[in-house]
Design a protein around this motif. Structure first.
Motif, mmCIF file in Angstrom:
data_model
loop_
_atom_site.group_PDB
_atom_site.id
_atom_site.type_symbol
_atom_site.label_atom_id
_atom_site.label_comp_id
_atom_site.label_asym_id
_atom_site.label_seq_id
_atom_site.Cartn_x
_atom_site.Cartn_y
_atom_site.Cartn_z
ATOM 1 N N THR A 37 0.823 -1.213 0.000
ATOM 2 C CA THR A 37 0.000 0.000 0.000
ATOM 3 C C THR A 37 0.854 1.259 0.000
ATOM 4 O O THR A 37 0.455 2.293 -0.545
ATOM 5 N N ALA A 38 2.038 1.194 0.602
ATOM 6 C CA ALA A 38 2.894 2.379 0.688
ATOM 7 C C ALA A 38 3.355 2.862 -0.678
ATOM 8 O O ALA A 38 3.699 4.041 -0.831
ATOM 9 N N PHE A 39 3.364 1.988 -1.672
ATOM 10 C CA PHE A 39 3.828 2.368 -3.016
ATOM 11 C C PHE A 39 2.675 2.637 -3.982
ATOM 12 O O PHE A 39 2.907 2.836 -5.169
ATOM 13 N N LYS A 40 1.444 2.652 -3.495
ATOM 14 C CA LYS A 40 0.293 2.838 -4.371
ATOM 15 C C LYS A 40 -0.124 4.301 -4.442
ATOM 16 O O LYS A 40 0.088 5.076 -3.505
ATOM 17 N N THR A 41 -0.756 4.640 -5.556
ATOM 18 C CA THR A 41 -1.373 5.954 -5.701
ATOM 19 C C THR A 41 -2.757 5.920 -5.053
ATOM 20 O O THR A 41 -3.317 4.837 -4.834
ATOM 21 N N PRO A 42 -3.343 7.074 -4.742
ATOM 22 C CA PRO A 42 -4.682 7.074 -4.124
ATOM 23 C C PRO A 42 -5.732 6.339 -4.943
ATOM 24 O O PRO A 42 -6.656 5.751 -4.378
ATOM 25 N N ALA A 43 -5.605 6.340 -6.265
ATOM 26 C CA ALA A 43 -6.605 5.677 -7.106
ATOM 27 C C ALA A 43 -6.556 4.162 -6.979
ATOM 28 O O ALA A 43 -7.541 3.478 -7.291
ATOM 29 N N GLU A 44 -5.436 3.609 -6.528
ATOM 30 C CA GLU A 44 -5.278 2.157 -6.452
ATOM 31 C C GLU A 44 -5.497 1.604 -5.051
ATOM 32 O O GLU A 44 -5.375 0.397 -4.844
ATOM 33 N N LEU A 45 -5.817 2.443 -4.089
ATOM 34 C CA LEU A 45 -5.916 1.987 -2.707
ATOM 35 C C LEU A 45 -7.077 1.030 -2.483
ATOM 36 O O LEU A 45 -7.036 0.209 -1.565
ATOM 37 N N THR A 46 -8.112 1.124 -3.299
ATOM 38 C CA THR A 46 -9.259 0.232 -3.116
ATOM 39 C C THR A 46 -8.930 -1.208 -3.493
ATOM 40 O O THR A 46 -9.603 -2.133 -3.040
ATOM 41 N N GLN A 47 -7.904 -1.407 -4.308
ATOM 42 C CA GLN A 47 -7.480 -2.751 -4.702
ATOM 43 C C GLN A 47 -6.383 -3.207 -3.734
ATOM 44 O O GLN A 47 -5.192 -3.058 -3.993
ATOM 45 N N VAL A 48 -6.811 -3.766 -2.625
ATOM 46 C CA VAL A 48 -5.895 -4.015 -1.511
ATOM 47 C C VAL A 48 -4.816 -5.025 -1.869
ATOM 48 O O VAL A 48 -3.627 -4.825 -1.578
ATOM 49 N N LEU A 49 -5.178 -6.126 -2.498
ATOM 50 C CA LEU A 49 -4.241 -7.220 -2.737
ATOM 51 C C LEU A 49 -3.510 -7.124 -4.073
ATOM 52 O O LEU A 49 -2.642 -7.950 -4.348
ATOM 53 N N SER A 50 -3.836 -6.154 -4.895
ATOM 54 C CA SER A 50 -3.174 -6.031 -6.192
ATOM 55 C C SER A 50 -1.876 -5.247 -6.052
ATOM 56 O O SER A 50 -1.738 -4.386 -5.175
ATOM 57 N N LEU A 51 -0.915 -5.550 -6.923
ATOM 58 C CA LEU A 51 0.341 -4.822 -6.929
ATOM 59 C C LEU A 51 0.150 -3.459 -7.572
ATOM 60 O O LEU A 51 -0.697 -3.300 -8.463
ATOM 61 N N PRO A 52 0.912 -2.453 -7.153
ATOM 62 C CA PRO A 52 0.763 -1.120 -7.765
ATOM 63 C C PRO A 52 1.202 -1.140 -9.224
ATOM 64 O O PRO A 52 2.280 -1.631 -9.561
ATOM 65 N N SER A 53 0.344 -0.613 -10.091
ATOM 66 C CA SER A 53 0.679 -0.571 -11.522
ATOM 67 C C SER A 53 1.753 0.471 -11.803
ATOM 68 O O SER A 53 2.590 0.286 -12.690
ATOM 69 N N GLU A 54 1.741 1.558 -11.050
ATOM 70 C CA GLU A 54 2.752 2.607 -11.183
ATOM 71 C C GLU A 54 3.281 2.945 -9.787
ATOM 72 O O GLU A 54 2.776 3.847 -9.118
ATOM 73 N N PRO A 55 4.281 2.211 -9.305
ATOM 74 C CA PRO A 55 4.803 2.478 -7.953
ATOM 75 C C PRO A 55 5.272 3.920 -7.808
ATOM 76 O O PRO A 55 5.891 4.488 -8.709
ATOM 77 N N THR A 56 4.950 4.498 -6.665
ATOM 78 C CA THR A 56 5.299 5.891 -6.410
ATOM 79 C C THR A 56 5.964 6.025 -5.045
ATOM 80 O O THR A 56 5.675 5.254 -4.119
ATOM 81 N N LEU A 57 6.842 7.004 -4.930
ATOM 82 C CA LEU A 57 7.501 7.320 -3.659
ATOM 83 C C LEU A 57 6.897 8.556 -2.999
ATOM 84 O O LEU A 57 7.439 9.053 -2.009
ATOM 85 N N GLU A 58 5.777 9.022 -3.530
ATOM 86 C CA GLU A 58 5.148 10.218 -2.988
ATOM 87 C C GLU A 58 4.709 10.007 -1.538
ATOM 88 O O GLU A 58 4.819 10.913 -0.704
ATOM 89 N N ASN A 59 4.223 8.811 -1.237
ATOM 90 C CA ASN A 59 3.797 8.530 0.138
ATOM 91 C C ASN A 59 4.967 8.614 1.110
ATOM 92 O O ASN A 59 4.820 9.106 2.238
#
Length: 276
Positions: A37-59
Motif C-alpha cells: 500500500t505504501a507504493f500505491k497511488t490514491p486511485a489504487e488503494l481500493t485494490q488491496v491485494l493487487s500490486l501497484p501498476s505505477e509504484p510511487t515514492l510520494e507517500n
C-alpha cells in the motif's frame, strides 16, 4: 548408493508444520499489505491485494516530511527513558538479589505492584500532576512517566538475572578489596550485559509504541512522538492510507535495527544467562 527412504510424516508433525505455516502467514500478510500500500497511488488503494501498476515514492516523501521530526522526538524520549529505567531498576534489583528471600519479599512485592497498575487508571492524575509541576508537553515529562512505569519491570527482570550470578564472585571481589558499589558497576553490570541488552530492547519497544501517554501529555508537534503523529493521518472522515502505511514502515525501522544489532544478546538475555 541408494538413499534411505524418508520417514513417513506423522499426523502430529503435519499439524505442527501447518500451525507454524499458519502463524507465519498470519504475521507476514499484514506486513506485505502495508509495504504494498505504501507504493500505491490514491486511485489504487481500493485494490488491496493487487500490486501497484505505477509504484510511487510520494507517500514516503509525505511520511518523511510529516513524521521525520516525530521520529527524532521518539528517539529523544525512548533512549533516556530506557537508560534511566534499566539503571534504576538494576540498582534496585542488586540489593534485592543479595538479601535473604524472606526478608526482602515484601519490598520486592511492593516494587512489583507497580506492574499491575493499568495506564488508564492513572492517566488523568498524571495529566494534572505534570501540569502542576510544569513538565506538561515536554520531553522530560514523558521521561518521568516512562521511568516510573519502567522501573518495576526492570527491577523484576534484573533481580532474577542477578540471582543467577554465583555468590562466590561477590565474595572473591570482597577479598580483593572491592566494595558493593565497585562490585555492582565493575563486575555485576558487565557480566549481565546480555540481560541488560534484552531488557533494554523490551523496554524500548514499550516506550516507542506508547500512544496513551503520548496523546495525553503532549500538545505540540515539537514534542509529539511518532505514535501520536501517526494518529494524525486518521481523520474523522478520511484516512490517508498511503502516507500512513509509508509512515508505519519508517516507524518500524529504528526498533528493527536495534533488534538486529543486539539479536544474540537479546536471545541469551531471555534465557536468563544460562549461556554465560
Amino acid at each position: 548408493m541408494s538413499l534411505a527412504p524418508a520417514a513417513p510424516l506423522r499426523p502430529a508433525r503435519v499439524l505442527r508444520y501447518a500451525a507454524a505455516i499458519f502463524v507465519c502467514v498470519l504475521f507476514t500478510v499484514p506486513l506485505l499489505v502495508t509495504l504494498n500500500t505504501a507504493f500505491k497511488t490514491p486511485a489504487e488503494l481500493t485494490q488491496v491485494l493487487s500490486l501497484p501498476s505505477e509504484p510511487t515514492l510520494e507517500n514516503f516523501r509525505i511520511a518523511v516530511a510529516e513524521v521525520g521530526p516525530a521520529v527524532l522526538n521518539s528517539l529523544m524520549i525512548t533512549i533516556p527513558s530506557v537508560v534511566l529505567s534499566v539503571l534504576i531498576g538494576a540498582m534496585a534489583a542488586y540489593p534485592l538479589s543479595m538479601m535473604d528471600p524472606k526478608k526482602g519479599r515484601w519490598i520486592y512485592f511492593l516494587l512489583l505492584s507497580g506492574m499491575f497498575v493499568p495506564f488508564q487508571i492513572v492517566q488523568i492524575p498524571v495529566f494534572f500532576v505534570t501540569r502542576a509541576i510544569g513538565v506538561y508537553n515536554t520531553i522530560p515529562g514523558l521521561w518521568l512517566v516512562h521511568v516510573a512505569y519502567g522501573v518495576p519491570i526492570c527491577t523484576f527482570f534484573m533481580r532474577n538475572f542477578f540471582a543467577t550470578v554465583p555468590r562466590s564472585i561477590y565474595e572473591a571481589a570482597q577479598v580483593d578489596g572491592c566494595g558493593p558499589a565497585g562490585y555492582f558497576f565493575k563486575i555485576l553490570m558487565p557480566a549481565s550485559f546480555t540481560g541488560i541488552a534484552a531488557l533494554a530492547i523490551v523496554q524500548s519497544r514499550s516506550v516507542w509504541n506508547d500512544l496513551l501517554f503520548a496523546m495525553t501529555l503532549t500538545a505540540s508537534d515539537d514534542v509529539m512522538p511518532v505514535t501520536a503523529k501517526l494518529n494524525g493521518f486518521v481523520g474523522a472522515i478520511q484516512v490517508q492510507h498511503g502516507p500512513l502505511m509509508a509512515s508505519a514502515i519508517l516507524t518500524v525501522l529504528p526498533m528493527l535495527l536495534a533488534f538486529l544489532l543486539f539479536q544474540k544478546a537479546f536471545v541469551r538475555g531471555l534465557l536468563g544467562g544460562s549461556s554465560k
